[in-house]
Design an enzyme around this catalytic site. Structure first.
Site, PDB file in Angstrom:
ATOM      1  N   CYS A 223      11.583  63.908  75.906  1.00 56.13           N
ATOM      2  CA  CYS A 223      12.486  62.883  75.357  1.00 56.13           C
ATOM      3  C   CYS A 223      13.787  63.528  74.892  1.00 56.13           C
ATOM      4  CB  CYS A 223      11.808  62.168  74.204  1.00 56.13           C
ATOM      5  SG  CYS A 223      12.805  60.857  73.488  1.00 56.13           S
ATOM      6  N   CYS A 316       6.518  58.654  68.028  1.00 58.48           N
ATOM      7  CA  CYS A 316       7.125  57.429  67.487  1.00 58.48           C
ATOM      8  C   CYS A 316       6.518  56.172  68.110  1.00 58.48           C
ATOM      9  CB  CYS A 316       8.642  57.465  67.666  1.00 58.48           C
ATOM     10  SG  CYS A 316       9.202  57.544  69.374  1.00 58.48           S
TER      11      CYS A 316
END
Ligand SMILES: Nc1ncnc2c1ncn2[C@@H]1O[C@H](COP(=O)(O)OP(=O)(O)OP(=O)(O)O)[C@@H](O)[C@H]1O
Length: 467
Positions: A223, A316
């Site tokens: 990411c 997350c």
């Protein structure tokens, strides 16, 4: 509360129902709260040249839409991005607590529209300007505070799980609102970037594919390396900012490589290992030399409302879901029972699904009465192979997809897990796939995890551990 301003906006709402060709839209609200607002902005260069809205709900929502349009039309993009709930409520002469929700929704819709428009904006470069990535947490709030003279803030919307986060399907995610509120308190323009499609394709899908292939992927590394920081750097270009700052704990060397943070307990250089040198050259890490207690002290001293917010613990997108459930719901990875066997092939137990296990795992095996603790050595289809700590140890690790920023003979150590210590090693082989010969045995090198290649505490390359 000054009813007059409110009534004026209600009687003649500015930009209500106007269709703006070439506009960027943002919506907020929905079925759950019964209020829905859509806001549109047209941005040319660095200015909001037109704005309009449509609202379906109570009168307060119409008045809030009108106030938002009034506040941003004709303004510089950064001034428009400083408009939030407070400014909208003030434009309406103040709002009672029951009506503040309308200003929240109008601000959410405005910021979604501005975020989309910002991706095509052209703000002239200011050589000092820095885009600060704010998550809603204390670290990035302090990063923004330290850079506040020249900062513009951005928060990414990466994932919204409709089933687990009912509030998020009605309003914007809490973290985005919180980050915006903190940025606005510092007087900073704040943008929200909706990266949900990019995040799904570039992070979540490879994460699911990794588990389906029996690996233990490291989604934060990819990411940072290929999705969120790249997208924010592109936005920084649009906003005329040469630099991007985050609340990561990491340093950059004089020759442009990542280096461990001053506080080894918080060091996040492993998580940033996939960043290219071109991206690193534009990064700023204001927390590089600080410890977490120092950061909390700065936050408290500056009265940042997030000063005592807890650190994020999990990936997350797993918040409120849990990994097993997430893999089942989004990746179709249902439980498939199988055997737990030793390296010699003896069946010592049973499990509900091999994807629940990672190499090196000891807990949760449910194998009682073994003479010594057992660890997962590997998974093979539906079988989980276990062995002793000695059998888990390895001195050779294969790496694929490697990228080296320095010649391979400069690699003198590797980190094979986020929180594990560096192991002295050397690279054997060339190209993007090679082996690492470790000077000491490592316990639990899991295929799919990142191998962070080091020279001392400097990151000189990255790769993925392979079986
Ligand atoms: N959704 C987001 N939008 C913008 N930036 C983000 C987002 N999530 C993380 N970041 C950036 O990446 C940094 C590291 O993120 P991480 O998830 O490790 O959070 P953290 O260390 O708990 O930091 P924080 O206290 O700022 O949340 C953050 O400090 C922030 O700069």
């Amino acid at each position: 509360m000054d009813r007059e301003r409110f009534e004026e906006h209600l009687a003649a709402p500015q930009g209500c129902g106007v269709v703006l060709p070439g506009a960027h839209d943002g919506a907020a609200g929905g079925a759950l709260c019964g209020d829905l607002i859509r806001l549109s902005v047209v941005v040319e260069g660095d200015r909001v040249v037109a704005a309009a809205f449509d609202a379906d709900g109570c009168g307060a929502l119409t008045a809030a839409g009108s106030a938002a349009v009034t506040l941003v039309e004709g303004e510089h993009l950064f001034d428009a991005a400083r408009v939030g709930t407070t400014a909208i409520a003030a434009e309406l002469g103040g709002l009672s607590p029951g009506k503040l929700h309308a200003a929240d929704l109008a601000a959410d819709a405005l910021h979604r529209a501005l975020g989309a428009a910002a991706r095509e904006a052209a703000v002239p470069v200011d050589s000092e300007r820095v885009l600060v990535a704010m998550s809603g947490g204390v670290d990035s709030a302090v990063a923004a505070h330290l850079l506040r003279e020249n900062a513009v803030a951005v928060t990414l919307e990466l994932w919204r799980d409709e089933e687990n986060d009912a509030a998020a399907s009605c309003c914007s995610a809490d973290a985005v609102r919180l980050a915006r509120m903190v940025a606005h308190q510092m007087g900073l323009p704040h943008f929200t970037l909706d990266l949900r499609p990019e995040f799904r394709a570039g992070v979540v899908d490879p994460f699911l594919a990794g588990y389906a292939a029996g690996e233990t992927p490291n989604p934060c590394v990819s990411c940072n390396g290929h999705v969120r920081l790249d997208e924010m750097l592109t936005l920084a270009d649009r906003l005329g900012a040469p630099f991007l700052a985050t609340g990561h704990y990491a340093r950059v060397t004089e020759d442009g490589l990542l280096r461990a943070a001053a506080d080894p307990a918080k060091d996040q250089s492993y998580m940033l290992a996939a960043l290219s040198p071109a991206s690193i050259a534009r990064m700023r890490f204001p927390l590089a030399e600080l410890t977490k207690p120092q950061v909390r002290e700065i936050a408290a001293g500056a009265r940042l409302p997030v000063a005592s917010r807890a650190d994020s613990q999990d990936l997350c997108f797993l918040a409120g879901t849990g990994k097993a459930r997430f893999l089942a719901r989004h990746g179709g990875l249902e439980d498939k029972p199988g055997e737990i066997v030793t390296l010699a092939g003896d069946v010592v137990g049973a499990h509900r699904g091999a994807h629940h296990f990672t190499v090196g795992q000891r807990k949760g095996l449910g194998v009682g009465a073994a003479p010594e603790p057992l660890y997962v050595i590997r998974t093979e289809g539906t079988r989980v192979v276990v062995g002793s700590r000695d059998e888990l140890a390895t001195r050779r690790v294969r790496v694929r997809g490697a990228r080296l920023h320095r010649p391979s003979d400069e690699v003198d150590a590797v980190r094979l897990r986020y929180h594990s210590r560096a192991v002295p090693c050397r690279v054997v082989g060339e190209g993007r796939s090679f082996e690492l010969e470790l000077d000491e045995p490592f316990h639990g090198a899991a295929p799919g995890q990142t191998a962070c290649l080091l020279r001392g505490d400097v990151v000189v390359g990255v790769g993925t551990i392979t079986a």
